[in-house]
Design a protein around this motif. Structure first.
Motif, PDB file in Angstrom:
ATOM      1  N   LYS A  14      -1.595  -4.123   3.808  1.00 62.33           N
ATOM      2  CA  LYS A  14      -1.920  -5.382   4.177  1.00 62.33           C
ATOM      3  C   LYS A  14      -0.602  -6.252   4.653  1.00 62.33           C
ATOM      4  O   LYS A  14      -0.067  -5.387   5.671  1.00 62.33           O
ATOM      5  N   THR A  15      -0.271  -7.362   4.096  1.00 59.26           N
ATOM      6  CA  THR A  15       0.939  -7.991   4.480  1.00 59.26           C
ATOM      7  C   THR A  15       2.028  -7.817   3.470  1.00 59.26           C
ATOM      8  O   THR A  15       2.904  -8.613   3.404  1.00 59.26           O
ATOM      9  N   SER A 109      -3.949   1.446   6.733  1.00 61.14           N
ATOM     10  CA  SER A 109      -3.916   0.629   7.903  1.00 61.14           C
ATOM     11  C   SER A 109      -4.700  -0.616   8.147  1.00 61.14           C
ATOM     12  O   SER A 109      -4.529  -1.364   9.079  1.00 61.14           O
ATOM     13  N   MET A 111      -6.085  -4.033   8.138  1.00 61.20           N
ATOM     14  CA  MET A 111      -5.499  -5.071   8.000  1.00 61.20           C
ATOM     15  C   MET A 111      -6.558  -6.353   8.642  1.00 61.20           C
ATOM     16  O   MET A 111      -7.544  -5.990   8.816  1.00 61.20           O
TER      17      MET A 111
END
Length: 131
Positions: A14-15, A109, A111
Motif C-alpha cells: 500500500k503506502t 500491488s 492500492m
C-alpha cells in the motif's frame, strides 16, 4: 544496536515502506526502536509480519532491525513481511523456493482506488432521487 555485516531488503505494501536489516546472529526483532510484539499489537499483524521467518525456519537464528514509514498498521505488517523475505533470500539462497511458494517475495500491488469527480469516494455516489 548490532554491529557487523547485515543483509538488506526493502519491502512495500500500500503506502508503507519497510527498510529491513538482517544480522546472522541470534536475537530479536526490533521495529522502529520497539520490540515487534509492542509494535504490532494485534496477533494477525504479528503473524503477517513474521511469516517469512517462520516459513524459512530462521526465527531463532537471526536478528532483525527494521524501520517502517507510511501507511497504516496492516500495510506496515505487509511491508515488513516483504522486506524480510527479500533480505532472507540475499542471506541464504536456499530459502527462496519456500518463500516464493508462499507468495512472500511478490509485491502486493493492490492500492487504494482514486476518487472520481462528481462522486464522494471512488465509487460512492449521492443517493438517487426519483422525484
Amino acid at each position: 544496536m548490532v554491529e557487523g555485516n547485515y543483509f538488506y531488503g526493502t519491502g512495500r505494501r500500500k503506502t508503507s515502506t519497510a527498510r529491513v536489516r538482517i544480522y546472522d546472529t541470534p536475537g530479536g526483532v526490533i521495529v522502529n526502536g520497539k520490540s515487534v510484539e509492542d509494535f504490532f499489537t494485534v496477533d494477525a499483524w504479528l503473524k503477517t509480519a513474521l511469516k517469512p521467518l517462520v516459513v524459512s525456519g530462521m526465527s531463532d537464528k537471526v536478528t532483525v532491525i527494521a524501520k517502517i514509514e507510511g501507511g497504516g498498521v496492516n500495510g506496515q505488517a505487509g511491508a515488513l513481511s516483504h522486506g524480510l523475505a527479500r533480505a532472507l533470500v540475499l542471506m541464504d539462497e536456499t530459502t527462496k523456493k519456500p518463500l516464493k511458494s508462499e507468495g512472500l517475495l511478490t509485491r502486493d500491488s493492490r492500492m487504494k482506488e482514486s476518487k472520481k469527480y462528481g462522486l464522494k469516494r471512488a465509487r460512492k455516489a449521492a443517493q438517487y432521487t426519483k422525484r
